[in-house]
Scaffold this motif. Structure first.
Motif, PDB file in Angstrom:
ATOM      1  N   GLU A 259       0.933  -1.391  -0.007  1.00 14.35           N
ATOM      2  CA  GLU A 259      -0.067   0.110   0.216  1.00 14.35           C
ATOM      3  C   GLU A 259       0.804   1.249  -0.077  1.00 14.35           C
ATOM      4  O   GLU A 259       0.575   2.042  -0.733  1.00 14.35           O
ATOM      5  CB  GLU A 259      -0.855  -0.069   1.336  1.00 14.35           C
ATOM      6  CG  GLU A 259      -1.905   0.759   1.270  1.00 14.35           C
ATOM      7  CD  GLU A 259      -2.585   0.885   2.737  1.00 14.35           C
ATOM      8  OE1 GLU A 259      -2.441  -0.110   3.508  1.00 14.35           O
ATOM      9  OE2 GLU A 259      -3.195   1.782   3.043  1.00 14.35           O
ATOM     10  N   LEU A 284      -6.143  -0.743  -4.902  1.00 13.00           N
ATOM     11  CA  LEU A 284      -5.670  -0.074  -3.846  1.00 13.00           C
ATOM     12  C   LEU A 284      -6.789  -0.218  -2.578  1.00 13.00           C
ATOM     13  O   LEU A 284      -6.547  -0.486  -1.812  1.00 13.00           O
ATOM     14  CB  LEU A 284      -5.583   1.357  -4.187  1.00 13.00           C
ATOM     15  CG  LEU A 284      -5.101   2.151  -2.850  1.00 13.00           C
ATOM     16  CD1 LEU A 284      -3.832   1.658  -2.103  1.00 13.00           C
ATOM     17  CD2 LEU A 284      -4.732   3.625  -3.383  1.00 13.00           C
ATOM     18  N   ASN A 288      -6.334  -2.121   1.122  1.00 12.75           N
ATOM     19  CA  ASN A 288      -7.058  -1.383   2.352  1.00 12.75           C
ATOM     20  C   ASN A 288      -8.410  -0.887   2.130  1.00 12.75           C
ATOM     21  O   ASN A 288      -8.656   0.183   1.713  1.00 12.75           O
ATOM     22  CB  ASN A 288      -6.104  -0.158   2.346  1.00 12.75           C
ATOM     23  CG  ASN A 288      -6.693   0.694   3.730  1.00 12.75           C
ATOM     24  OD1 ASN A 288      -7.600   0.181   4.336  1.00 12.75           O
ATOM     25  ND2 ASN A 288      -5.848   1.693   4.250  1.00 12.75           N
ATOM     26  N   GLY A 292      -8.195   2.998   1.840  1.00 10.91           N
ATOM     27  CA  GLY A 292      -7.368   3.024   0.807  1.00 10.91           C
ATOM     28  C   GLY A 292      -7.787   4.190  -0.376  1.00 10.91           C
ATOM     29  O   GLY A 292      -6.778   4.935  -1.022  1.00 10.91           O
TER      30      GLY A 292
END
Ligand code: 5AD
Ligand code: FES
Length: 358
Positions: A259, A284, A288, A292
């Motif tokens: 990440e 992404l 997360n 994210g």
């Protein structure tokens, strides 16, 4: 080379050179990284403003003739159920996009020759005339004649990531189709010549991807003057060549598929290409799920791609496992993203949201 966080900020557009990019990619100090996030967010605000553009994603087919070593849709994967949406199903999604105020639909698929030139051209014409949205295509490495016909039919933009600028790695993960070698750089030039707005990008942390080549990828974004740049973490898929036998580089050379590395690449992309449209990607959001998307938007991104694909098809579009939004409806994705965008004080873009040039 590192900078003291008390010193004036060393980054600005074209002033960002190879050594500086490399240093940022290798930087792990949270305090210093805050400078990078702030610079990217500031550049984003000054270059493309606070609007976040919504692009409705329709995954129109998961058939694919290619054997990309990272992607779950590759032709030899017999574990997934294949589908191809009908024209009417696609039009219904486009109407839903319109109802939600999205300015653009993105139609994506594997490289599927069951999608014929004429059929696709007809779908594009219907979306343009019956719904009136910007049309983005992401249908793989099709022959130039197909791309030309779709432009003629009214398509506005084309997305095709080059995945890595390291040609040895590129060839390893993109086997040829028959005797046609994969050359996305050539195709990206053709797309530009045909008058498309052109988007590309890379995955971050592909086994075999070195820091050096990632710096080069970023420099390529700038030299190619891309209109849209999508970057996301590589997520291993167990039913792929790379998932089974990754062959990473030694740890000091291998880019991690984390990440944090993704945020660094998003931020550097914004600094190098101030006016590009940069999505905060589903990959992404997958690594997360909590925030994210928001962090991507706060570190350089200005686009999101809410999924419009009918729920019965979503789980079959498994380019990587555990993809975000697999069980949500189009309405839920819209609501979710709207809330996320507003929670960070950003506004929702109206209209097609094409590339701005000054
Ligand atoms: N992990 C992350 N991203 C992937 N993509 C394909 N397979 C994977 C994976 N395993 C990305 C590629 C492609 C885009 C549509 O999805 O970058 O261009
Ligand atoms: Fe689909 Fe959040 S964007 S659920």
């Amino acid at each position: 080379m590192f900078w003291d966080s008390d010193q004036p900020y060393p980054l600005a557009g074209a002033g960002l050179g190879y050594d500086q990019i490399l240093a940022w990619l290798r930087e792990d100090d949270e305090v210093r990284l805050r400078n990078l996030w702030d610079a990217a967010d500031d550049m984003r605000r000054r270059s493309v403003g606070d609007d976040v553009h919504f692009r409705g994603l329709i995954e129109i087919s998961n058939h694919c003739v290619r054997r990309c070593a990272y992607c779950g849709l590759h032709v030899e994967n017999t574990k997934i159920e294949r589908y191809r949406m009908t024209a009417d199903e696609i039009l219904a999604c486009a109407r839903e996009a319109k109802e939600y105020g999205y300015g653009t639909v993105v139609m994506q698929s594997g490289e599927d020759y069951g999608i014929t030139v004429a059929w696709m051209a007809d779908v594009i014409r219907r979306i343009k005339s019956e719904v009136g949205l910007a049309v983005t295509l992401s249908l793989g490495e099709r022959p130039v004649e197909d791309l030309a016909a779709w432009k003629q039919a009214g398509a506005d933009r084309y997305l095709m990531r080059f995945e890595t600028s390291d040609l040895k790695l590129y060839d390893r993960i993109h086997p040829p189709l028959g005797n046609r070698k994969s050359d996305r750089f050539a195709l990206l030039e053709e797309l530009r010549r045909l008058g498309y707005e052109v988007g590309s990008g890379v995955m971050i942390g592909i086994p075999g991807q070195s820091y050096d080549t990632l710096v080069n990828d970023l420099c390529m974004f700038r030299s190619m003057d891309l209109d849209m740049i999508g970057v996301g973490p590589y997520i291993p898929h167990p039913d792929t060549v790379l998932g089974r036998d990754p062959q990473p580089l030694p740890p000091d050379q291998q880019v991690p598929n984390t990440e944090l590395m993704t945020y660094k690449v998003v931020a550097l992309t914004r600094l190098l290409c101030p006016q590009a449209n940069i999505p905060s990607t589903t990959a992404l959001a997958t690594i997360n799920k909590a925030n994210g998307r928001e962090l991507g938007l706060c570190r350089g991104a200005n686009v999101v791609m809410p999924n419009l694909t009918p729920v019965q098809y979503r789980r079959h579009y498994e380019i990587y496992p555990a993809k975000a939004c697999i069980n949500e409806t189009a309405r839920e994705c819209r609501f979710c993203l709207k809330n996320r965008v507003q929670s960070i004080g950003r506004t929702i873009g109206q209209g097609p949201g094409g590339r701005v040039r000054s």
